[in-house]
Scaffold this motif. Structure first.
Motif, mmCIF file in Angstrom:
data_model
loop_
_atom_site.group_PDB
_atom_site.id
_atom_site.type_symbol
_atom_site.label_atom_id
_atom_site.label_comp_id
_atom_site.label_asym_id
_atom_site.label_seq_id
_atom_site.Cartn_x
_atom_site.Cartn_y
_atom_site.Cartn_z
ATOM 1 N N ASN A 71 0.761 -1.269 -0.108
ATOM 2 C CA ASN A 71 -0.033 -0.034 0.042
ATOM 3 C C ASN A 71 0.860 1.217 -0.036
ATOM 4 O O ASN A 71 0.659 2.263 -0.785
ATOM 5 C CB ASN A 71 -0.867 0.168 1.142
ATOM 6 N N ALA A 72 2.186 1.275 0.847
ATOM 7 C CA ALA A 72 2.903 2.535 0.869
ATOM 8 C C ALA A 72 3.665 2.717 -0.550
ATOM 9 O O ALA A 72 3.495 3.733 -1.092
ATOM 10 C CB ALA A 72 3.724 2.191 1.746
ATOM 11 N N GLN A 73 3.892 1.541 -1.035
ATOM 12 C CA GLN A 73 4.741 1.598 -2.312
ATOM 13 C C GLN A 73 3.752 2.067 -3.520
ATOM 14 O O GLN A 73 4.106 3.149 -4.277
ATOM 15 C CB GLN A 73 4.978 0.314 -2.744
ATOM 16 N N GLU A 74 2.544 1.775 -3.347
ATOM 17 C CA GLU A 74 1.489 2.186 -4.403
ATOM 18 C C GLU A 74 1.271 3.563 -4.245
ATOM 19 O O GLU A 74 0.740 4.272 -5.210
ATOM 20 C CB GLU A 74 0.303 1.266 -4.501
ATOM 21 N N ALA A 75 1.415 4.060 -3.188
ATOM 22 C CA ALA A 75 1.172 5.487 -2.828
ATOM 23 C C ALA A 75 2.291 6.292 -3.127
ATOM 24 O O ALA A 75 2.137 7.474 -3.079
ATOM 25 C CB ALA A 75 0.813 5.653 -1.125
ATOM 26 N N GLY A 76 3.247 5.766 -3.374
ATOM 27 C CA GLY A 76 4.607 6.439 -3.998
ATOM 28 C C GLY A 76 5.714 6.673 -2.987
ATOM 29 O O GLY A 76 6.709 7.323 -2.878
ATOM 30 N N ALA A 77 5.610 5.708 -1.965
ATOM 31 C CA ALA A 77 6.920 5.785 -1.162
ATOM 32 C C ALA A 77 8.048 5.211 -1.647
ATOM 33 O O ALA A 77 8.228 4.315 -2.592
ATOM 34 C CB ALA A 77 6.484 4.849 0.239
ATOM 35 N N ALA A 78 9.305 5.742 -1.101
ATOM 36 C CA ALA A 78 10.602 5.088 -1.704
ATOM 37 C C ALA A 78 11.065 4.102 -0.909
ATOM 38 O O ALA A 78 11.902 3.491 -1.373
ATOM 39 C CB ALA A 78 11.371 6.358 -1.803
ATOM 40 N N ALA A 79 10.621 4.072 0.515
ATOM 41 C CA ALA A 79 10.911 3.064 1.281
ATOM 42 C C ALA A 79 10.001 2.807 2.419
ATOM 43 O O ALA A 79 9.145 3.820 2.472
ATOM 44 C CB ALA A 79 12.344 2.973 1.831
ATOM 45 N N VAL A 80 10.037 1.738 3.184
ATOM 46 C CA VAL A 80 8.975 1.545 4.220
ATOM 47 C C VAL A 80 9.859 1.308 5.503
ATOM 48 O O VAL A 80 10.869 0.364 5.489
ATOM 49 C CB VAL A 80 7.956 0.594 4.031
ATOM 50 N N ILE A 81 9.755 1.766 6.739
ATOM 51 C CA ILE A 81 10.357 1.291 7.918
ATOM 52 C C ILE A 81 8.997 0.916 8.730
ATOM 53 O O ILE A 81 7.948 1.801 9.102
ATOM 54 C CB ILE A 81 11.031 2.425 8.426
ATOM 55 N N LEU A 82 9.106 -0.251 9.253
ATOM 56 C CA LEU A 82 8.092 -0.877 10.397
ATOM 57 C C LEU A 82 8.685 -0.988 11.769
ATOM 58 O O LEU A 82 9.868 -1.772 11.700
ATOM 59 C CB LEU A 82 7.379 -2.074 9.831
ATOM 60 N N ALA A 83 8.281 -0.071 12.591
ATOM 61 C CA ALA A 83 8.988 0.017 13.907
ATOM 62 C C ALA A 83 8.158 -1.040 14.721
ATOM 63 O O ALA A 83 6.855 -0.718 14.947
ATOM 64 C CB ALA A 83 9.029 1.441 14.493
ATOM 65 N N PHE A 84 8.829 -2.135 15.488
ATOM 66 C CA PHE A 84 7.971 -2.810 16.238
ATOM 67 C C PHE A 84 8.001 -2.588 17.568
ATOM 68 O O PHE A 84 9.224 -2.450 18.014
ATOM 69 C CB PHE A 84 8.552 -4.353 16.033
ATOM 70 N N PRO A 85 7.110 -2.455 18.593
ATOM 71 C CA PRO A 85 6.915 -2.257 19.812
ATOM 72 C C PRO A 85 7.861 -3.233 20.685
ATOM 73 O O PRO A 85 8.387 -2.981 21.583
ATOM 74 C CB PRO A 85 5.514 -2.237 20.338
ATOM 75 N N GLU A 86 7.980 -4.338 20.131
ATOM 76 C CA GLU A 86 8.592 -5.472 20.933
ATOM 77 C C GLU A 86 10.169 -5.381 20.762
ATOM 78 O O GLU A 86 10.755 -6.292 21.372
ATOM 79 C CB GLU A 86 8.013 -7.014 20.201
ATOM 80 N N PHE A 87 10.545 -4.828 19.681
ATOM 81 C CA PHE A 87 12.105 -4.571 19.512
ATOM 82 C C PHE A 87 12.726 -3.574 20.119
ATOM 83 O O PHE A 87 12.197 -2.321 20.054
ATOM 84 C CB PHE A 87 12.646 -4.536 17.990
ATOM 85 N N THR A 88 13.796 -3.846 21.009
ATOM 86 C CA THR A 88 14.498 -2.802 21.658
ATOM 87 C C THR A 88 16.056 -3.042 21.294
ATOM 88 O O THR A 88 16.251 -3.819 20.538
ATOM 89 C CB THR A 88 14.325 -3.086 23.114
ATOM 90 N N ARG A 89 16.790 -2.061 21.690
ATOM 91 C CA ARG A 89 18.228 -2.101 21.471
ATOM 92 C C ARG A 89 18.827 -3.280 22.268
ATOM 93 O O ARG A 89 19.795 -3.853 21.365
ATOM 94 C CB ARG A 89 18.874 -0.750 21.843
ATOM 95 N N ALA A 90 18.260 -3.776 23.261
ATOM 96 C CA ALA A 90 18.659 -4.952 24.117
ATOM 97 C C ALA A 90 18.384 -6.147 23.236
ATOM 98 O O ALA A 90 19.001 -7.196 23.132
ATOM 99 C CB ALA A 90 18.086 -4.892 25.502
ATOM 100 N N THR A 91 16.969 -6.214 22.670
ATOM 101 C CA THR A 91 16.592 -7.658 21.967
ATOM 102 C C THR A 91 17.324 -7.698 20.356
ATOM 103 O O THR A 91 17.224 -8.509 20.071
ATOM 104 C CB THR A 91 15.081 -7.554 21.991
#
Length: 474
Positions: A189-209
């Motif tokens: 959906n982002a690509q079709e809207a013209g995005a050059a890239a996508v970043i998905l930020a996951f609440p479960e991921f931390t610098r420690a994990t």
């Protein structure tokens, strides 16, 4: 176990610390005499664990001499297939290769992400990571948050509808959180809207994990870099709306994968019980708990069946491609005729049965077909009579049993935990560390032979042996 790495919050809730779990207390009859099949499973489990560990050591050696992975499409996976096939044939089973087509994904070099002002480099694997089937390319563009509300405690992301991107500036980098749909849907959906890239930020991921590697299921139609990131990275980028430079060097190519299906030629006619687990690891680790533990246990159960019930109508399956989308099991089930489907009495799935910071889980999926509760009861009665603590869990079809659920086949299985955090109550019940992942090496290079908890493995083997022979002899 592929888990929430496949999809957003529609599956994510299946196995988080707050997931639906039902604690089972031993019934008043728990002190009655233990049935002979249950009593005999305990000493049998003791001997079985030694043989299981030998299989696990062999799988670990295979991974280590093949770049630390047994992912489908890799030489490590091919060696794992040969190892399992050889052992099943030695036990007298007829082994068939069940093939499926898939896209083999490779990351050719670490993904580079750099904030331009103020300058900062984000580290591949710690802060960001290319998703499986991410497109390749170099991008220099501003970050544009989409539905990224920093003030809300609800971290469900936008992007599941094309309408969510109506205000997205063309050529920008869309910053999202996982939504209630497949990650692939958000990226497309982002690509079709013209995005050059996508970043998905996951609440479960931390610098420690660190950052694990979610899958987009297929490379078809994905033309832009699609990255996973820690929640902290996402919040930082959402606040600054800065310009990033991204370099992703990835590729994928069509390959044919294989699962193994094994039966004894002399098996008596009638409905068949299937027992399976996935043979592949993720591309970023050797997969000895996930799911060498399940595979080694199934090999041992195949040995026990061959010795005790050689004509039993049982079929063992070793699935490929689970970690990138449940591919092998889905292809197998979808290839069956209606008669072949109805001839499968039930399917037992074993995926991660030796987690180091374990909780003992028994499958109890809400969407499981009629008859599944009988399998759940076999496991729960066993644990109650052995006075072993456990919980039931709704996995939402998260592993290879999901394909069988879709066809109305009763399912069951055991699991000892993945990325979810152990609660204080669970620490009291099971020991271990509260606030730590049940498997801190889940989908990581450290999921090696040292990541196996032999205590819980022995307990799971006893329960599996009991349930298997109870189903075969009823």
């Amino acid at each position: 176990m592929v888990g929430w790495l496949l999809a957003g919050s529609m599956l994510a809730g299946a196995c988080t610390a707050s997931s639906p779990e039902v604690e089972r207390a031993a019934p008043s009859g728990a002190s009655e005499a233990t049935p002979a099949t249950e009593a005999s499973s305990q000493p049998a489990a003791q001997g079985s664990v030694g043989r299981i560990l030998e299989h696990l050591e062999a799988l670990d050696r295979i991974a280590q001499r093949n770049g630390g992975t047994r992912a489908v499409g890799s030489e490590g996976y091919d060696e794992s297939v040969a190892y399992v096939s050889r052992h099943m044939r030695q036990l007298g089973y007829s082994v068939v290769s069940d093939r499926f087509d898939f896209d083999y994904f490779e990351q050719l070099s670490p993904t580079r992400v750099e904030r331009l002002k103020p300058r900062k480099a984000y580290v591949d694997g710690r802060d960001v990571r290319a998703m499986v089937y991410s497109g390749a390319g170099r991008v220099s563009a501003p970050v544009e948050p989409v539905g990224f509300d920093l003030r809300s405690n609800d971290h469900t992301g936008a992007g599941c509808s094309s309408d969510d991107f109506s205000d997205l500036p063309t050529g920008s980098i869309a910053l999202l959180r996982p939504g209630p749909c497949y990650y692939r849907d958000q990226v497309v959906n982002a690509q079709e809207a013209g995005a050059a890239a996508v970043i998905l930020a996951f609440p479960e991921f931390t610098r420690a994990t660190g950052v694990l590697r979610p899958t987009l299921l297929s490379g078809a139609g994905i033309e832009i870099p699609a990255l996973a990131a820690t929640d902290g990275t996402g919040v930082e980028l959402a606040r600054s709306r800065t310009r990033l430079r991204i370099t992703a060097r990835t590729r994928y190519s069509p390959l044919r994968g294989v699962s193994l299906i094994a039966e004894r030629r002399e098996a008596r006619a009638g409905d068949v019980l299937m027992v399976g687990g996935h043979l592949d690891s993720v591309m970023d680790g050797p997969g000895i708990n996930d799911n060498g533990s399940g595979i080694a246990t199934i090999l041992e159960m195949a040995r026990a069946v061959a010795a005790k019930e050689p004509d039993a109508p049982v079929r063992f399956a070793f699935w490929g491609g689970e970690e990138i989308g449940l591919l092998g099991s889905t292809a197998y089930v979808e290839s069956l005729s209606s008669q072949q489907t109805t001839s499968i009495e039930a399917y037992l799935n074993f995926d991660m049965v030796a987690s180091p910071n374990f909780v003992r889980y028994v499958y109890e999926d809400e969407i499981a077909p009629a008859g599944s509760d009988e399998i759940t009861d076999l496991f729960t009665r066993y644990f109650n009579r052995q006075d072993i603590e456990f919980k039931t869990i709704d996995l939402g079809g998260r592993s290879d049993h999901g394909a069988f659920i879709e066809q109305g086949i009763p399912v069951g299985g055991l699991f000892t935990g993945a990325e979810m955090l152990k609660s204080r109550r669970q620490r009291k019940d099971y020991g271990g560390r509260a606030g730590a992942s049940m498997d801190g090496c889940y989908h990581r290079p450290c999921d090696d032979i040292d990541n196996i908890n032999q205590k819980v493995l022995r307990e799971m083997v006893g329960a599996i042996r009991h349930a298997l022979f109870a189903l075969l002899t009823r």
